[in-house]
Design a protein around this motif. Sequence first.
Motif, short mmCIF file in Angstrom:
data_model
loop_
_atom_site.label_atom_id
_atom_site.label_comp_id
_atom_site.label_asym_id
_atom_site.label_seq_id
_atom_site.Cartn_x
_atom_site.Cartn_y
_atom_site.Cartn_z
N ALA A 197 0.83 -1.22 0.00
CA ALA A 197 0.00 0.00 0.00
C ALA A 197 0.86 1.26 0.00
N LYS A 198 2.09 1.13 0.53
CA LYS A 198 2.96 2.30 0.60
C LYS A 198 4.06 2.25 -0.46
N GLY A 217 3.48 -2.29 9.75
CA GLY A 217 2.03 -2.40 9.77
C GLY A 217 1.47 -3.71 9.26
N TYR A 218 2.18 -4.82 9.45
CA TYR A 218 1.57 -6.09 9.06
C TYR A 218 1.09 -6.81 10.31
N THR A 219 -0.03 -7.50 10.15
CA THR A 219 -0.63 -8.17 11.29
C THR A 219 -0.07 -9.59 11.43
N GLU A 255 -2.12 -3.52 7.33
CA GLU A 255 -2.96 -2.76 8.27
C GLU A 255 -3.99 -1.89 7.56
N VAL A 256 -3.71 -1.58 6.29
CA VAL A 256 -4.63 -0.72 5.56
C VAL A 256 -5.92 -1.47 5.20
#
Lengths: 320, 227
Positions: free
Chosen positions: B152-153, B162-164, B170-171
């Motif tokens: 996403a970035k 931001g990974y779960t 995360e997005v």
Amino acid sequence: MSLREALAGEALVFTGEVGPPKGIDCDEVWEEAEDFRDKVAAVNVTDNQSSVMRISGLAACIKLKQMGIEPVLQLVCRDRNRLALQSELLGAAIWGIENVLALTGDHIALGDHPQGRPVHDLDSVTLLQAVTALMNGRDLAGNRLDGAWKRVRLPKPKDGSKQKRKFKYEGPIPEKCPTYLPGAVVTPCAEPVEPQILKLEKKVAAGAKFIQTQAVYEPAALERFMKAAEHVGVPILAGIVMLKSAGMARFMNGNVAGVSVPDHLIQRLADASKEDLQKVSIDITAELMRDMAGMCKGFHLMPLGWSKPAVEAIEAAGLS
Amino acid sequence: MIIQKQKAYENIEEMLAPYQKVFVAGCTECATACKTGGEDEVAEMKERLEAAGKTVTGTAIFDSACLRGEVREVSREHQEQIEAADAILTLFCGAGVQTVGNYHEDTPVVPGVDALFVGETIRAGKYTEQCQACGDCLLDVTGGICPLTRCAKALLNGPCGGYTEDGKCEVDPDTDCAWLLIFERLKTRGQLDKIRETQAAKDHSDHHPPQTYKWARPKKKKVKPTA
């Protein structure tokens, strides 16, 4: 004492954080920064944190500098391309702002302008490369910074042959180059953690001289991470977001990737009466710092407005 | 393929409001595969417009609406119908809309479709974005998974934080973290070294829109006639 000197010293290092507001009413921010005076080595100033549009972090850093408080300028790659980021960095330098923290930044979709177009021209690694390049008198594209190089005329060839180069550049001249203390971040409790380490290595290779981590609430997890990151060789400050309530802790568990607040801490917050909540939060923060003090160079406290409790936690931990 | 979807009919109706007589065009390529402007959709659109009181002067399906020669040829075959129309409604991507518009400069072209992305068809009706057409492919480095598109970035040097735990972004909890996919694939192949080297900031200098591209044809060598 500057952050650079603090990190070079023997003692544990503490850093705080303030978030500039959406608007020009900054009184609370200055008050929070004031709370941190002489209690921490430096105060981070966030950059449109959580992708919510706010007043410029650089502007707030300048103000902190004028107040005599050492700022850390956070720079995210979401809102500016390589020109804007570098020009911001140069701007920071003329105000004597040395500490810069390179971050990817939260995604724009998670903030208050989801209609906007995210930039991500650089990433945190290439932003650090830009910082390093500027310190060496050049920009990311390799162009020389004005004044940082001396143009010297080359003597004409004595044999009368055609002169290919008439000038050469000597430098860079250190006092004409910006100085920075570049920092970076890492998420120590991300699962799996290997990709984090791999990127951390790149950040350090690109010039990161200190690391502030995403929030950690499990000493064992930090220990595991520090073992895996032992070889990177830069001081690491473990991050702690002050837990303001059980609800907030649960929210972070559910919504902030790479952050995990253990149940026993949530329970303590849930059991606390309203009057005691802040006290419990301070205790938890102080205990975490005591438990993790032997593992890292220090702590980065993210108080989300609770600057006074954060300072109390530092004092309660009795580590400084 | 250019993944695309038809605009809402109300939207199309609104754009067509000033025009009574309409020529409807489709395309046998992506528009047919995405069911935005194949034979069925063109016929359906004709029916719908006529039911709404419009006059459909004719329909055509281009073999490739983004092929200038094809558009010219098919347009000639349908010249009378197109000349009789107040507007051409196109049911394919923007490349086609403009190819048609460039040929029919005097007739307004109304886009009935939104082009979405360059992607893969998982199955009919389910698509996923795969390529930015960035002009500088690095899939060799990233194990055949494009971080420029699928992160996403658009990060080129590894994941953000931001990974779960289940490997999602995360997005969007339905989207895999591209960097975890890359990491796992290269790890399995024993090729993690490929992503240990820092990717420099991407060089966009040759790829600013509007881009053009022309084959560089090698000069024909003169061959001496053999005796």
